[in-house]
Design an enzyme around this catalytic site. Sequence first.
Site, mmCIF file in Angstrom:
data_model
loop_
_atom_site.group_PDB
_atom_site.id
_atom_site.type_symbol
_atom_site.label_atom_id
_atom_site.label_comp_id
_atom_site.label_asym_id
_atom_site.label_seq_id
_atom_site.Cartn_x
_atom_site.Cartn_y
_atom_site.Cartn_z
ATOM 1 N N HIS A 1 0.882 -1.187 0.000
ATOM 2 C CA HIS A 1 0.000 0.000 0.000
ATOM 3 C C HIS A 1 0.911 1.227 0.000
ATOM 4 O O HIS A 1 1.613 1.476 -0.973
ATOM 5 C CB HIS A 1 -0.925 -0.106 1.216
ATOM 6 C CG HIS A 1 -2.049 0.877 1.271
ATOM 7 N ND1 HIS A 1 -2.392 1.693 0.229
ATOM 8 C CD2 HIS A 1 -2.919 1.195 2.289
ATOM 9 C CE1 HIS A 1 -3.421 2.459 0.573
ATOM 10 N NE2 HIS A 1 -3.754 2.176 1.823
ATOM 11 N N HIS B 1 -2.376 -2.245 -9.848
ATOM 12 C CA HIS B 1 -3.293 -1.645 -8.876
ATOM 13 C C HIS B 1 -4.544 -2.498 -8.817
ATOM 14 O O HIS B 1 -4.968 -3.031 -9.835
ATOM 15 C CB HIS B 1 -3.654 -0.215 -9.298
ATOM 16 C CG HIS B 1 -4.216 0.599 -8.182
ATOM 17 N ND1 HIS B 1 -5.538 0.549 -7.827
ATOM 18 C CD2 HIS B 1 -3.619 1.452 -7.328
ATOM 19 C CE1 HIS B 1 -5.728 1.346 -6.799
ATOM 20 N NE2 HIS B 1 -4.589 1.909 -6.467
ATOM 21 N N ASP C 1 2.713 5.492 -7.072
ATOM 22 C CA ASP C 1 3.984 5.398 -6.367
ATOM 23 C C ASP C 1 5.188 5.314 -7.281
ATOM 24 O O ASP C 1 6.318 5.457 -6.829
ATOM 25 C CB ASP C 1 3.979 4.162 -5.456
ATOM 26 C CG ASP C 1 3.033 4.354 -4.295
ATOM 27 O OD1 ASP C 1 2.987 5.481 -3.780
ATOM 28 O OD2 ASP C 1 2.342 3.402 -3.918
HETATM 29 N N1 ACO Z 1 4.656 -6.969 -10.734
HETATM 30 C C1 ACO Z 1 4.513 -8.156 -11.355
HETATM 31 N N2 ACO Z 1 3.369 -8.856 -11.420
HETATM 32 C C2 ACO Z 1 2.307 -8.298 -10.816
HETATM 33 C C3 ACO Z 1 2.356 -7.062 -10.161
HETATM 34 C C4 ACO Z 1 3.593 -6.376 -10.128
HETATM 35 N N3 ACO Z 1 3.715 -5.187 -9.524
HETATM 36 N N4 ACO Z 1 1.146 -6.750 -9.655
HETATM 37 C C5 ACO Z 1 0.344 -7.784 -10.002
HETATM 38 N N5 ACO Z 1 1.055 -8.706 -10.694
HETATM 39 C C6 ACO Z 1 0.533 -9.932 -11.300
HETATM 40 C C7 ACO Z 1 0.321 -11.016 -10.257
HETATM 41 O O1 ACO Z 1 1.463 -11.828 -10.104
HETATM 42 C C8 ACO Z 1 -0.851 -11.747 -10.846
HETATM 43 O O2 ACO Z 1 -0.375 -12.559 -11.888
HETATM 44 P P1 ACO Z 1 -0.997 -14.048 -12.113
HETATM 45 O O3 ACO Z 1 -2.414 -13.780 -12.541
HETATM 46 O O4 ACO Z 1 -0.143 -14.647 -13.144
HETATM 47 O O5 ACO Z 1 -0.905 -14.729 -10.786
HETATM 48 C C9 ACO Z 1 -1.689 -10.662 -11.489
HETATM 49 O O6 ACO Z 1 -0.747 -9.631 -11.832
HETATM 50 C C10 ACO Z 1 -2.769 -10.089 -10.600
HETATM 51 O O7 ACO Z 1 -2.150 -9.686 -9.367
HETATM 52 P P2 ACO Z 1 -2.885 -9.616 -7.976
HETATM 53 O O8 ACO Z 1 -1.858 -9.673 -6.883
HETATM 54 O O9 ACO Z 1 -3.982 -10.635 -7.960
HETATM 55 O O10 ACO Z 1 -3.544 -8.191 -8.057
HETATM 56 P P3 ACO Z 1 -4.110 -7.376 -6.836
HETATM 57 O O11 ACO Z 1 -5.182 -6.516 -7.371
HETATM 58 O O12 ACO Z 1 -4.454 -8.269 -5.702
HETATM 59 O O13 ACO Z 1 -2.858 -6.522 -6.349
HETATM 60 C C11 ACO Z 1 -1.317 -4.780 -5.964
HETATM 61 C C12 ACO Z 1 -2.702 -5.162 -6.515
HETATM 62 C C13 ACO Z 1 -1.166 -5.267 -4.523
HETATM 63 C C14 ACO Z 1 -1.192 -3.260 -5.967
HETATM 64 C C15 ACO Z 1 -0.249 -5.436 -6.887
HETATM 65 O O14 ACO Z 1 -0.381 -4.981 -8.212
HETATM 66 C C16 ACO Z 1 1.179 -5.181 -6.374
HETATM 67 O O15 ACO Z 1 1.665 -5.915 -5.510
HETATM 68 N N6 ACO Z 1 1.870 -4.117 -6.914
HETATM 69 C C17 ACO Z 1 3.188 -3.775 -6.437
HETATM 70 C C18 ACO Z 1 3.094 -2.976 -5.164
HETATM 71 C C19 ACO Z 1 2.595 -1.570 -5.408
HETATM 72 O O16 ACO Z 1 3.078 -0.862 -6.287
HETATM 73 N N7 ACO Z 1 1.649 -1.138 -4.535
HETATM 74 C C20 ACO Z 1 1.103 0.207 -4.593
HETATM 75 C C21 ACO Z 1 -0.328 0.172 -4.975
HETATM 76 S S1 ACO Z 1 -0.927 1.806 -5.167
HETATM 77 C C22 ACO Z 1 -1.225 2.316 -3.590
HETATM 78 O O17 ACO Z 1 -1.432 1.597 -2.659
HETATM 79 C C23 ACO Z 1 -1.190 3.724 -3.421
#
Ligand code: ACO
Length: 424
Positions: free
Chosen positions: A269, A308, A364
């Site tokens: 987050h 996201h 971010d």
């Molecule tokens: N890098 C690589 N792969 C990713 C990323 C990433 N940053 N984010 C999601 N994926 C992939 C997952 O591995 C998954 O792949 P799969 O279907 O092959 O298993 C798919 O995309 C879906 O990912 P989820 O984790 O199910 O998506 P969710 O909506 O739960 O997660 C989150 C969202 C937590 C923001 C995620 O994208 C992440 O971890 N991003 C990196 C951290 C980040 O930048 N957080 C800031 C968010 S913005 C904020 O809070 C202000």
Amino acid sequence: MPNSLTVRDNRTGKEYEIPVENGYYIKAADLKQIKAPGLDAGIVSYDPGLMQTASVKSRITFIDGDKGILRYRGYPIDEIAEKKNYMETAYLVVNGEFPTKSQYDEWVHNITYHTLVHENLKNFMMGFRYDAHPMGMMVATLGALSTYYPEAKLVSDAQVRMQQIFRLIGKIPTIAAFSYRHSTGWPYVDPSNDIGYVENFLTMMFKPSFSTRYEPDPVLVKALDVLFILHADHEQNCSANAMRSVGSSRPDPYSCAAAATAALYGPLHGGANEEVIRMLKEIGSVDKVPALIQEVKAGKRRLMGFGHRVYKNYDPRAKIIKKMADQVFQVTGRNPLLDIALELERIALSDDYFISRKLYPNVDFYSGLIYQSMGFPSDIFPVLFAIPRMSGWLAQWQEGVTDPEQKIVRPAQVYLGSDLRHVP
Ligand code: ACO
């Protein structure tokens, strides 16, 4: 055409009529009539992460993640960022409309005159270890504020609520700046009543001592003000949900804000911008970007600042920040990590792994680069997120505690543990 779903339970052959409200939601309570065999309680929907569950009715922020739309109280974020300042935005988020001139003056006055903290709170903060993470200090200190204002637990009283809103929006930059100065060993600099909100924060952060003159560059003040606008609210994100969830048991808002700050602390987050800088530093040079992309695609790590839960398109806030970066770098000098970030974005946006999963830069991805260029150390980045998000948290909290439909948050569960057994 009836506005309802007909649900047929194939186990019993029974059919149930479930009304669809406003064309897009059903009440989970209507599932209760569909009985699970052998159980009196009706069936529940299983939704870890509440991805497809609306937990509240809200009038604050609208997001259309597929189209990359973000609006506060109906106004598009890019228009607000261009035409308004953070104080006006905080007023809008909390009160529903932009302030008139006199409302604005009163709002700014009330917040400004609540920026000072009790001397005792400084002693409390001085008790932290020299290397305490500023977010840990924020969580604890916001919680501690609860003990200074016992009347704050009268959450049904509108006037009492507004008083705490002034205090929390006013004091959070002061506590944030102290949490930084604590780690540097510099004396705490008290807020001043004759400068603006952002200027005040920068002064409390960076003024070397009481006697030295310090005037932040107006371009940097403006940039931070815009960043504050972009971070003011984001509907039911993890920390807003924590704020509302804790608020539903009706403690004072300081306790709720401590919980929301704790939720924001996590790397998935508000901690993500800190992780982005760490990742860019680790990559080190543009030629190493493809290797990192390979690791990400192999599932060994995540590309921080990408993806996201809601945006399946370019995060509208990231667009504004990316444009603003140039103005900041003209004052601070170009951040050497920018080239690595641009190359990461270029490769990721043309790679099928990211395209097929709709992974775009989020807020971010570029904000950390700006913060770093402005002289903020990376462990203060999530604190920079918490300061403006306080207005959003308070708006969400107030909406929750005044909503007659809001009940104490207490989700159901799918129990997978042992059936009845007896102690031998
Ligand atoms: N890098 C690589 N792969 C990713 C990323 C990433 N940053 N984010 C999601 N994926 C992939 C997952 O591995 C998954 O792949 P799969 O279907 O092959 O298993 C798919 O995309 C879906 O990912 P989820 O984790 O199910 O998506 P969710 O909506 O739960 O997660 C989150 C969202 C937590 C923001 C995620 O994208 C992440 O971890 N991003 C990196 C951290 C980040 O930048 N957080 C800031 C968010 S913005 C904020 O809070 C202000």
